[in-house]
Design a protein around this motif. Structure first.
Motif, PDB file in Angstrom:
ATOM      1  N   GLN A  58       0.837  -1.204   0.000  1.00 28.36           N
ATOM      2  CA  GLN A  58       0.000   0.000   0.000  1.00 28.36           C
ATOM      3  C   GLN A  58       0.870   1.252   0.000  1.00 28.36           C
ATOM      4  O   GLN A  58       1.480   1.589   1.011  1.00 28.36           O
ATOM      5  CB  GLN A  58      -0.912   0.002   1.225  1.00 28.36           C
ATOM      6  N   PRO A  59       0.941   1.944  -1.149  1.00 26.83           N
ATOM      7  CA  PRO A  59       1.701   3.201  -1.189  1.00 26.83           C
ATOM      8  C   PRO A  59       0.868   4.364  -0.653  1.00 26.83           C
ATOM      9  O   PRO A  59      -0.353   4.386  -0.796  1.00 26.83           O
ATOM     10  CB  PRO A  59       1.991   3.379  -2.683  1.00 26.83           C
ATOM     11  N   VAL A  60       1.536   5.318  -0.055  1.00 24.84           N
ATOM     12  CA  VAL A  60       0.885   6.539   0.438  1.00 24.84           C
ATOM     13  C   VAL A  60       1.570   7.727  -0.218  1.00 24.84           C
ATOM     14  O   VAL A  60       2.787   7.845  -0.149  1.00 24.84           O
ATOM     15  CB  VAL A  60       1.014   6.645   1.977  1.00 24.84           C
ATOM     16  N   PRO A  61       0.842   8.610  -0.916  1.00 28.02           N
ATOM     17  CA  PRO A  61      -0.618   8.672  -1.020  1.00 28.02           C
ATOM     18  C   PRO A  61      -1.219   7.804  -2.117  1.00 28.02           C
ATOM     19  O   PRO A  61      -2.436   7.677  -2.204  1.00 28.02           O
ATOM     20  CB  PRO A  61      -0.876  10.145  -1.331  1.00 28.02           C
ATOM     21  N   GLY A  62      -0.426   7.241  -3.001  1.00 27.76           N
ATOM     22  CA  GLY A  62      -0.958   6.310  -3.987  1.00 27.76           C
ATOM     23  C   GLY A  62      -1.365   6.924  -5.305  1.00 27.76           C
ATOM     24  O   GLY A  62      -2.167   6.340  -6.028  1.00 27.76           O
TER      25      GLY A  62
END
Length: 399
Positions: free
Chosen positions: A263-267
């Motif tokens: 899960q990348p942030v912010p994506g």
């Protein structure tokens, strides 16, 4: 009298996932709530007395609830895009086994209950077997209350919205004392039974396994204006860490390690991530080896992150050591099912959590595909119905 196949067919449209295929039934989702209602209705049709305890476990009783009861059952939630049998097979088989026992004229000398445990997969709140962990006190109640799903909802908030009192979540010695023996029937999640020979096996043990979150932090920035040499990109580090996980596990005989979620942030597509979270699943029969495996992965991940100008933290989300089922109960299961092979499993189950507190055992039903946690998971109708009959044999012997 319903067959396992007819029971499963009656819920075949609940929680279908058009995008992933298979079924997506996270705990307390509309799909899982529909399945809980289905179970309560089916139990009521059989004259079973139904109650939901303070941890959200559903109990359907044949006879008055009392200490030392014989309990069977499984779960109804699923992984994202899971198969039709992981969980529901055990619940449907338990209902069919009750029918079979009654058709045989069995009059139980002790109470029998069918139980449905919530959040076995941990697909919503990240901790597998959450219901049985809460029941036994294997997880701290405050930790459980503060678990969050992908939308930021705490387990306490979701529990309250579904009729539970968050203050009452946690160890329930009275409910636990009602379990004299626990038997869980489950689809086999590998190819141990093969295509020929018996379709039912007796479980012997569960591999030690856990879940860890690796959080790689870097510097979020613009994908178009940031030169490659100026980047501290946690996604690049994450990619290398995933490869390192495979390398470390492959070097250790019998080990399994998987990164199944990232899960990348912010994506954003045109954004260099500021943080990337990876979820690691690691397993081995020897708990010390599992610990070393995770330690080695963490060490390599630290070096990779540092090289990319990033930092990393490792957080254990859940862990269950290798479980060997009660040998006396296992012998009783083997005696009730002559010729049934004995299998160990690499998959976690509520029976594995309960085994630390009450005599527990498992039955596995053949899965000719050998595939699980996937739409390709399969059980032949004859094997499903034969499994319910085998469960009835076991329950009759123990009753």
């Amino acid at each position: 009298m319903d067959t396992v196949t007819s029971l499963l067919n009656s819920i075949a449209d609940v929680g279908r996932d058009a995008q992933r295929g298979g079924y997506t039934r996270p705990v307390y989702s509309t799909a899982e709530l529909d399945l809980r209602s289905w179970f309560i209705e089916q139990a009521g049709r059989r004259g079973l007395d139904v109650e939901t305890d303070r941890n959200g476990i559903i109990w359907a009783w044949w006879g008055a609830p009392q200490p030392g009861a014989l309990v069977t059952g499984s779960h109804l939630d699923s992984v994202p895009g899971g198969g039709a049998y992981d969980g529901p097979l055990g619940v449907a088989s338990a209902l069919a086994a009750v029918d079979e026992l009654r058709s045989r004229g069995v009059a139980p000398l002790r109470s029998l209950a069918v139980a449905v445990f919530p959040e076995e997969e941990g697909s919503r709140f990240g901790v597998a077997c959450l219901g049985s962990r809460l029941l036994t006190g294997a997880i701290d109640a405050d930790k459980a209350r503060n678990l969050r799903d992908a939308d930021g909802n705490t387990f306490a908030e979701v529990a309250r919205a579904n009729g539970l009192d968050p203050a009452q979540l946690g160890a329930d010695p009275e409910a636990l004392a009602r379990i004299g023996d626990f038997i869980e029937l489950h689809v086999e999640q590998g190819r141990g039974l093969g295509e020929d020979g018996p379709a039912v096996a007796v479980g012997s043990s569960i591999l030690g396994h856990g879940r860890w979150r690796l959080s790689v932090t870097g510097e979020g920035n613009h994908a178009g204006t940031t030169l490659m040499a100026d980047r501290r990109d946690p996604m690049v580090a994450a990619a290398q860490i995933i490869l390192a996980v495979r390398q470390v596990a492959a070097a250790q005989q019998g080990a399994r390690a998987t990164v199944g979620r990232i899960q990348p942030v912010p994506g954003g597509t045109n954004v260099i991530a500021s943080r990337v979270d990876l979820w690691l699943d690691a397993r081995h029969t020897d708990d010390a080896v599992t610990a070393r495996l995770v330690e080695t992965i963490h060490g390599k991940a630290q070096k990779i992150a540092a090289f990319e100008g990033c930092a990393i933290t490792l957080t254990e989300e859940s862990y269950s050591g290798t479980v060997h089922f009660d040998p006396g109960l296992q012998r009783q299961l083997e005696n009730a099912l002559p010729g049934a092979p004995v299998l160990a499993t690499g998959a976690g189950h509520d029976a594995g959590v309960l085994a630390g507190y009450v005599p527990s055992g498992m039955l596995f039903i053949r899965n000719p595909s050998g595939i699980s946690h996937s739409p390709e998971e399969h059980v032949e109708d004859a094997d499903a119905d034969g499994g319910a009959a085998a469960l009835a044999d076991v329950l009759e012997a123990l009753l």
